[in-house]
Design an enzyme around this catalytic site. Sequence first.
Site, short mmCIF file in Angstrom:
data_model
loop_
_atom_site.label_atom_id
_atom_site.label_comp_id
_atom_site.label_asym_id
_atom_site.label_seq_id
_atom_site.Cartn_x
_atom_site.Cartn_y
_atom_site.Cartn_z
N ALA A 78 -11.23 10.88 32.70
CA ALA A 78 -11.27 10.10 31.45
C ALA A 78 -9.92 9.42 31.22
CB ALA A 78 -11.60 11.02 30.29
N SER A 130 -23.04 17.56 29.46
CA SER A 130 -22.55 18.93 29.28
C SER A 130 -23.29 19.90 30.18
CB SER A 130 -22.74 19.39 27.83
OG SER A 130 -22.34 20.75 27.73
N LYS A 184 -20.97 14.17 22.15
CA LYS A 184 -20.41 15.11 23.13
C LYS A 184 -19.10 15.71 22.61
CE LYS A 184 -19.90 17.44 26.95
NZ LYS A 184 -18.58 17.71 27.29
N HIS A 187 -20.04 18.29 20.18
CA HIS A 187 -20.54 19.42 20.98
C HIS A 187 -19.35 20.27 21.43
CE1 HIS A 187 -21.13 21.30 24.91
NE2 HIS A 187 -22.41 21.48 24.58
N ASN A 188 -18.32 19.62 21.93
CA ASN A 188 -17.18 20.38 22.43
C ASN A 188 -16.39 21.04 21.30
OD1 ASN A 188 -18.03 19.36 24.87
ND2 ASN A 188 -15.95 19.09 25.64
N GLU A 191 -18.27 23.98 20.65
CA GLU A 191 -18.03 24.89 21.79
C GLU A 191 -16.72 25.67 21.59
OE1 GLU A 191 -18.42 22.96 25.79
OE2 GLU A 191 -16.37 23.63 26.13
C1 6PG Z 1 -19.28 20.91 28.83
C2 6PG Z 1 -17.84 21.27 28.70
C3 6PG Z 1 -17.05 20.43 29.65
C4 6PG Z 1 -15.68 20.94 29.93
C5 6PG Z 1 -14.68 20.61 28.88
C6 6PG Z 1 -13.92 21.79 28.41
O1 6PG Z 1 -19.88 20.62 27.81
O2 6PG Z 1 -19.79 20.96 29.94
O3 6PG Z 1 -17.39 21.08 27.40
O4 6PG Z 1 -17.11 19.11 29.20
O5 6PG Z 1 -15.64 22.27 30.22
O6 6PG Z 1 -13.84 19.69 29.49
O7 6PG Z 1 -12.79 21.32 27.83
P1 6PG Z 1 -11.45 22.08 27.63
O8 6PG Z 1 -10.70 22.00 28.93
O9 6PG Z 1 -10.83 21.29 26.57
O10 6PG Z 1 -11.76 23.49 27.27
#
Ligand code: 6PG
Length: 475
Positions: A78, A130, A184, A187-188, A191
Site C-alpha cells: 500500500a 480480509s 476494510k 474491519h481492521n 479487529e
Molecule cells: C485481514 C487483516 C490483514 C492484516 C493487517 C493486520 O483482515 O486479513 O487485517 O489485513 O493482517 O495488515 O494489520 P496490522 O499489521 O496493523 O496488525
Amino acid sequence: MSKAEIGLIGLGVMGSNLALNIAEKGYPVAVYNRTSTKTGQFFENAGTLRENIVPCSTLEELVAQIKPPRPIILMVQAGKAVDEQIAVLRDLLSEGDIIIDAGNANFRDTIRRFEELDDSGLTFIGMGVSGGEEGARHGPSIMVGGKEDAYRRVESVLTAIAARFEGEPCCAWLGEGGAGHFVKTIHNGIEYADMQMIAEIYGILRDGFGMSAPEIGAIFRRWNEGRLNSYLVEITAAVLDADDPISGKPVVDMILDRAGQKGTGRWAAIEAQMMGVPATAIESAVAARSLSAEKPLREAAASAYGSDDAPAATTPDARFIDDLELALFAGKIAAYAQGFAVMGEASSEFKWNLPMPTIARIWRAGCIIRSQFLGTLAQSFEADSAAENLLLIEDFVGMMREASPSLRKVVSHAALGGLPVPALSAALGYFEAIRQRRGTANLIQAQRDFFGAHGFERIDAAGEHHGPWNSGLGG
Ligand code: 6PG
C-alpha cells in the site's frame, strides 16, 4: 490456453495465494511480479493449477495476455508502490480496462486515485480483502468500492474466489469511491479491539491468577463453543496451546510483548475522531499497541512503580470465569457498535449509502473477525436497519443487559488488582456514558463559558446564554 480472464500484479504471499485461488476456481489468470524470478518460482510451484496460470515477464506481456476489458488486480505494498504501478499501467491499458487495488489502502488515497483516473477512460476499484494468507488462498471476505457497473464486470470471478457462509459468497459491492477500503479499515479497527480485549482477559488470567498458557487456552477453547465462537478466539486457544520447539516452553511465553501495526487500525481511530464519532474501544486498542511498542519506557515505569509481583497461582472460581466470558462479549458489542457508528457517519458524509446488513453478512466468513456474533448482527440489522446505534437494537439491548454487569465486575477487578484493561474499560465507559439521560457536559459548558464566553443552552429556554461568572478568575 485461451486468454486470461484477469491479471494480477504482485506475487507476495497474499498475491500468490489470491492468484492460486483464482486459477483453482477455473479462471485463467495472467500474473506478473517486478522480480521475474519470483514469477518463475510461483509458476513452478503451482502444480496442476499451472494450466490456468499465464506467467508474464513484462507488463506489456501481461496486458496482451488478458481478454479486454482487462481487469488487473494490484497486490503490491500500500502507498507509493500503488501510485507507481498505476502510472505505468495507465500508458499500457485501454478504454474500459479495470485496475483493482486489493491492498490495505487508505481510503483517502483510493478516493484520490479515482479522481486522478477520472479522465483516463480506465476504471478503478478499491477492494478490501480480509482473511490473511489462508483467506486469500481459500476464500477471503471481499469489500468492493467503485462504480457498480465496474463491479458487475468482475463480480463472477470475485464471488467465485470469496469465502462462503451457508453458500452465500462473502463479497459485495458496498458503494462508490473509497467505500470498500473504508469498510476494510473499520474491519481492521474492530479487529484491533477484538484482539486487544482478548489479550486483556488473557492478562487477567495470567497476571491476576498466575495461570499458565495452556490453562488459559483451555478456557478460550471452551468459550469458542459458545457466544464467543469466532476465528480470533479459536486461534487464541491454539496459540496458547503451542509449545516452542527451541525452549520447550509455551511459545506465547517466548514472544516479546511488543506489538506491530501497519496503520489500518490507526486510520480507523483517526477517521472516527475526524467525524466526531466515539470509537474509544478501537482507539484504546491502537494506543495499547503503541504503548506495547515502548518497551524501555515500560521497563522504567515498572521499576519506578512495581508491577512484577508474581501472583499466587489461584484458580478463579467458575462464576468469575463466566464473568470474564460475558465481559469480553459486552466489550465486543460496544466495539462493534462504535465501528458501525463510524461507518454510519462516513456513509452520510461520503454519500456511500453503505449497506450495514450486507457488511455484517460478508464478515460472517473469510475475514479475521468472522464469528457467530456477526450472524446475529446481520439478522438484527436486517430486522432494524434504521437503528441509530447497535446498542439500540432490541436483541443487543437484551445481550447488553445480561453481559454489562460482568463487564463492570471484570473492569473493577482488574483496576483493583492494578491490571491494565484499556479497551474493556473504554467499552464500559462508552456503555455507561451512552445510557446516561443526564450527563455531566453541563459542567463542561459552564467551564467553557466561564473561561471563553462560549455560551451554553439552558434546559428551560431556547437560545444561547451566558452564566453569572463574576469571580474575577476569567482567563
Ligand atoms: C485481514 C487483516 C490483514 C492484516 C493487517 C493486520 O483482515 O486479513 O487485517 O489485513 O493482517 O495488515 O494489520 P496490522 O499489521 O496493523 O496488525
